[in-house]
Design an enzyme around this catalytic site. Structure first.
Site, PDB file in Angstrom:
ATOM      1  N   HIS A   1      32.484  50.603  40.347  1.00  0.00           N
ATOM      2  CA  HIS A   1      31.314  49.736  39.992  1.00  0.00           C
ATOM      3  C   HIS A   1      30.788  50.031  38.787  1.00  0.00           C
ATOM      4  O   HIS A   1      30.108  49.197  38.070  1.00  0.00           O
ATOM      5  CB  HIS A   1      30.405  49.632  40.983  1.00  0.00           C
ATOM      6  CG  HIS A   1      30.893  49.771  42.304  1.00  0.00           C
ATOM      7  ND1 HIS A   1      31.347  50.729  43.189  1.00  0.00           N
ATOM      8  CD2 HIS A   1      31.321  48.511  43.229  1.00  0.00           C
ATOM      9  CE1 HIS A   1      31.985  50.295  44.279  1.00  0.00           C
ATOM     10  NE2 HIS A   1      31.875  48.746  44.493  1.00  0.00           N
TER      11      HIS A   1
ATOM     12  N   CYS B   1      42.803  44.576  44.298  1.00  0.00           N
ATOM     13  CA  CYS B   1      42.891  43.732  42.711  1.00  0.00           C
ATOM     14  C   CYS B   1      43.078  44.981  41.909  1.00  0.00           C
ATOM     15  O   CYS B   1      43.184  45.945  42.360  1.00  0.00           O
ATOM     16  CB  CYS B   1      41.594  43.170  42.326  1.00  0.00           C
ATOM     17  SG  CYS B   1      40.174  44.588  42.228  1.00  0.00           S
TER      18      CYS B   1
ATOM     19  N   CYS C   1      36.178  49.866  36.583  1.00  0.00           N
ATOM     20  CA  CYS C   1      36.956  49.010  36.624  1.00  0.00           C
ATOM     21  C   CYS C   1      36.660  48.230  35.030  1.00  0.00           C
ATOM     22  O   CYS C   1      35.941  48.176  34.341  1.00  0.00           O
ATOM     23  CB  CYS C   1      36.545  47.649  37.237  1.00  0.00           C
ATOM     24  SG  CYS C   1      37.731  46.078  37.022  1.00  0.00           S
TER      25      CYS C   1
ATOM     26  N   SER D   1      30.245  42.747  47.715  1.00  0.00           N
ATOM     27  CA  SER D   1      29.819  41.349  47.292  1.00  0.00           C
ATOM     28  C   SER D   1      30.893  40.318  47.218  1.00  0.00           C
ATOM     29  O   SER D   1      30.862  39.411  47.743  1.00  0.00           O
ATOM     30  CB  SER D   1      29.380  41.852  45.981  1.00  0.00           C
ATOM     31  OG  SER D   1      28.952  40.675  45.112  1.00  0.00           O
TER      32      SER D   1
ATOM     33  N   GLU E   1      27.141  47.598  40.487  1.00  0.00           N
ATOM     34  CA  GLU E   1      27.638  47.208  39.150  1.00  0.00           C
ATOM     35  C   GLU E   1      26.489  46.697  38.473  1.00  0.00           C
ATOM     36  O   GLU E   1      26.366  47.072  37.300  1.00  0.00           O
ATOM     37  CB  GLU E   1      28.676  45.883  39.512  1.00  0.00           C
ATOM     38  CG  GLU E   1      29.157  45.420  38.089  1.00  0.00           C
ATOM     39  CD  GLU E   1      30.144  44.307  38.523  1.00  0.00           C
ATOM     40  OE1 GLU E   1      30.165  43.192  37.320  1.00  0.00           O
ATOM     41  OE2 GLU E   1      30.790  44.205  39.532  1.00  0.00           O
TER      42      GLU E   1
ATOM     43  N   CYS F   1      35.657  38.226  37.305  1.00  0.00           N
ATOM     44  CA  CYS F   1      36.857  38.961  37.088  1.00  0.00           C
ATOM     45  C   CYS F   1      38.116  37.538  37.811  1.00  0.00           C
ATOM     46  O   CYS F   1      37.938  36.917  38.545  1.00  0.00           O
ATOM     47  CB  CYS F   1      37.215  40.267  37.439  1.00  0.00           C
ATOM     48  SG  CYS F   1      37.393  40.322  39.207  1.00  0.00           S
TER      49      CYS F   1
END
Length: 336
Positions: A94, A32, A116, A248, A150, A219
């Site tokens: 994260h 991503c 991110c 995850s 995260e 996301c």
């Protein structure tokens, strides 16, 4: 959208032709924009500052990526006390608790934050609901998985006690907040879309005044990859998700495949981890990859399959992606 190709090794030795295997490639899959950006941060830091560059926690949850960066001179650590006084350090995609950059500043470390941007958005939401601890403060319920970096990073944006973690629907049904009229919820970005929707529905039903994000926290990449797996799972005897066990979003893809009609779904880190016996009796194989898994791992697997089968490959693309995130701070000019 579907594209079909046939991939078969030529045989001129009289050996019996390979069995045909239909392969459905989920699209989008793999990297991503947030993962791509995080990797570029480390690579650019190495280019600009030279090795070693220290990285707090795995930059993304994929051993192939981590080992590739280690080979270039990155050193992965879990805590800042492992970084020497004159070191350069990158924070992983994260996100990190606020105490981490504060400690880096105290020690005069040069640090680069590869969090991110979509995770940073959740951090800002949490701070907005906390409202500085004043009269407008709402207690925050975070939907996520205990111990995930995260979640640790997001909860660490606020003082202890400001956020309560909701791991699953049962916890959403039983939590007893001190003031049910002053609540807000946020979510980890890599959760199952369907599981999260169930938890949110429970919270909204129990606490009608609860506030949520203006836009979905899960996301775009997580959502798109889960939708792509849903598109191939009903036709697949087996779905292989390429990704690391500690990823995850990769684990959620495997679960989505199982729930969406695949007879079986497996998480496989890379080709060398594949037990070929699982393909016995499989006529249609679905393949996807987690957001932290490079496309090279998918192509490596397809090439290996082509050595054993005549492949009929179909790309099932449910959404095109063209998102790109700029590099942070001192590296931002490198995108120009």
């Amino acid at each position: 959208m579907s594209e079909q190709t046939t991939f078969a090794p030529s045989r001129t030795d009289g050996v019996e032709a390979h069995k045909t295997l239909r392969v459905l490639l989920a699209g989008p899959r793999g990297f991503c924009a947030g993962v791509d950006r995080a990797i570029r941060v480390v690579e650019e830091a190495l280019r600009r500052y030279g090795a070693p560059v220290y990285v707090r926690h795995e930059i993304v949850h994929n051993r192939t990526v981590v080992e590739g960066l280690e080979a270039k001179g990155a050193i992965f650590v879990e805590e800042l006390d492992e970084v020497p006084e004159d070191g350069h350090v990158v924070f992983s995609a994260h996100g990190v608790p606020k105490a981490v950059p504060a400690e880096a500043q105290r020690r005069n470390l040069l640090y680069l934050d590869a969090t991110c941007p979509l995770v940073s958005k959740v951090h800002r939401e949490a701070e907005r609901h906390f409202a500085g601890g004043g009269p407008d403060q709402r207690h925050i319920l975070m939907i996520g998985h205990a111990g995930h970096p995260e979640v640790v990073g997001t909860m660490g944006q606020l003082p202890p006690g400001a956020v309560t973690l909701i791991n699953d629907a049962e916890e959403a049904r039983t939590i007893q907040p001190e003031d049910p009229t002053k609540l807000a919820f946020i979510t980890q970005t890599t959760l199952s879309v369907d599981d999260t929707a169930e938890i949110v529905d429970i919270l909204r039903s129990r606490f009608p005044l609860i506030e949520g994000p203006k836009r979905e926290d899960i996301c775009y990449a997580t959502t798109n990859r889960q939708e792509a797996v849903k598109a191939i799972a009903p036709e697949s005897d087996l779905v292989i998700v390429i990704g690391s066990p500690n990823s995850s979003n990769s684990q959620r893809l495997r679960e989505v495949a199982e729930r969406s009609g695949a007879r079986r779904a497996l998480l496989v880190p890379k080709l060398e981890n594949l037990d070929w016996s699982v393909l016995e009796g499989v006529e249609t194989l679905g393949i996807s990859a987690g957001a932290s898994a490079p496309e090279s791992l998918v192509q490596e697997m397809v090439t290996a399959l082509a050595g054993k089968y005549t492949l009929k490959i179909e790309e099932r693309i449910v959404k095109e992606e063209n998102i790109n995130f700029r590099l942070p701070g001192p590296l931002a000019g490198e995108d120009d």
